[in-house]
Design a protein around this motif. Sequence first.
Motif, PDB file in Angstrom:
ATOM      1  N   ALA A   1     -16.922  14.563  38.184  1.00 51.06           N
ATOM      2  CA  ALA A   1     -16.043  13.553  37.831  1.00 51.06           C
ATOM      3  C   ALA A   1     -16.925  12.569  36.981  1.00 51.06           C
ATOM      4  O   ALA A   1     -17.894  12.194  37.454  1.00 51.06           O
ATOM      5  CB  ALA A   1     -15.340  12.843  39.050  1.00 51.06           C
ATOM      6  N   LEU A   2     -16.318  12.124  36.059  1.00 49.32           N
ATOM      7  CA  LEU A   2     -17.012  11.394  34.913  1.00 49.32           C
ATOM      8  C   LEU A   2     -16.211   9.740  34.798  1.00 49.32           C
ATOM      9  O   LEU A   2     -15.080  10.006  34.819  1.00 49.32           O
ATOM     10  CB  LEU A   2     -17.049  11.825  33.722  1.00 49.32           C
ATOM     11  N   ARG A   3     -16.887   8.826  34.956  1.00 50.38           N
ATOM     12  CA  ARG A   3     -16.489   7.691  34.849  1.00 50.38           C
ATOM     13  C   ARG A   3     -17.382   6.894  33.938  1.00 50.38           C
ATOM     14  O   ARG A   3     -18.581   6.944  33.843  1.00 50.38           O
ATOM     15  CB  ARG A   3     -16.137   6.961  36.124  1.00 50.38           C
ATOM     16  N   GLY A   4     -16.731   5.813  33.322  1.00 48.07           N
ATOM     17  CA  GLY A   4     -17.464   5.166  32.150  1.00 48.07           C
ATOM     18  C   GLY A   4     -16.905   3.829  31.754  1.00 48.07           C
ATOM     19  O   GLY A   4     -15.805   3.748  31.812  1.00 48.07           O
ATOM     20  N   GLY A   5     -17.537   2.774  31.247  1.00 48.92           N
ATOM     21  CA  GLY A   5     -17.227   1.592  30.740  1.00 48.92           C
ATOM     22  C   GLY A   5     -16.558   2.137  29.253  1.00 48.92           C
ATOM     23  O   GLY A   5     -16.513   3.138  29.005  1.00 48.92           O
ATOM     24  N   PRO A   6     -15.923   0.911  28.651  1.00 50.11           N
ATOM     25  CA  PRO A   6     -15.100   1.131  27.423  1.00 50.11           C
ATOM     26  C   PRO A   6     -15.894   1.870  26.390  1.00 50.11           C
ATOM     27  O   PRO A   6     -15.274   2.774  25.751  1.00 50.11           O
ATOM     28  CB  PRO A   6     -14.729  -0.369  26.917  1.00 50.11           C
TER      29      PRO A   6
END
Length: 109
Positions: free
Chosen positions: A100-105
């Motif tokens: 699962a990938l998550r990141g800022g703008p």
Amino acid sequence: KLDKVIDLVIPRGGNALVKKIQTSTNIPVLGHADGVCHVYVHPTAATAGAPIERTTKLLIDSKLNYPAACNAVETLLLDAAIPQDVVKTLLADLTAAGVALRGGPKAVA
């Protein structure tokens, strides 16, 4: 005392074990704590000499092989100099493997 023959102790175990070893020796102890484990990918990891597939395999193993371990990867840092097509391929391969990938703008743009 073995501080003349042992340069560094790297204990495997929980925080209590690490703390006990750190307080009972003059030998440097590479301790760990609960925290965020990072992997930084340098631009040279995406060159012909180091195919990105090898980097992808390392990242997938670091994240999925034993995710409950205190040293499982939680944060992936990609150098801004890595070409965007390589970044997209790397992230697609990680997603396909179940990461699962998550990141800022800026990261998800």
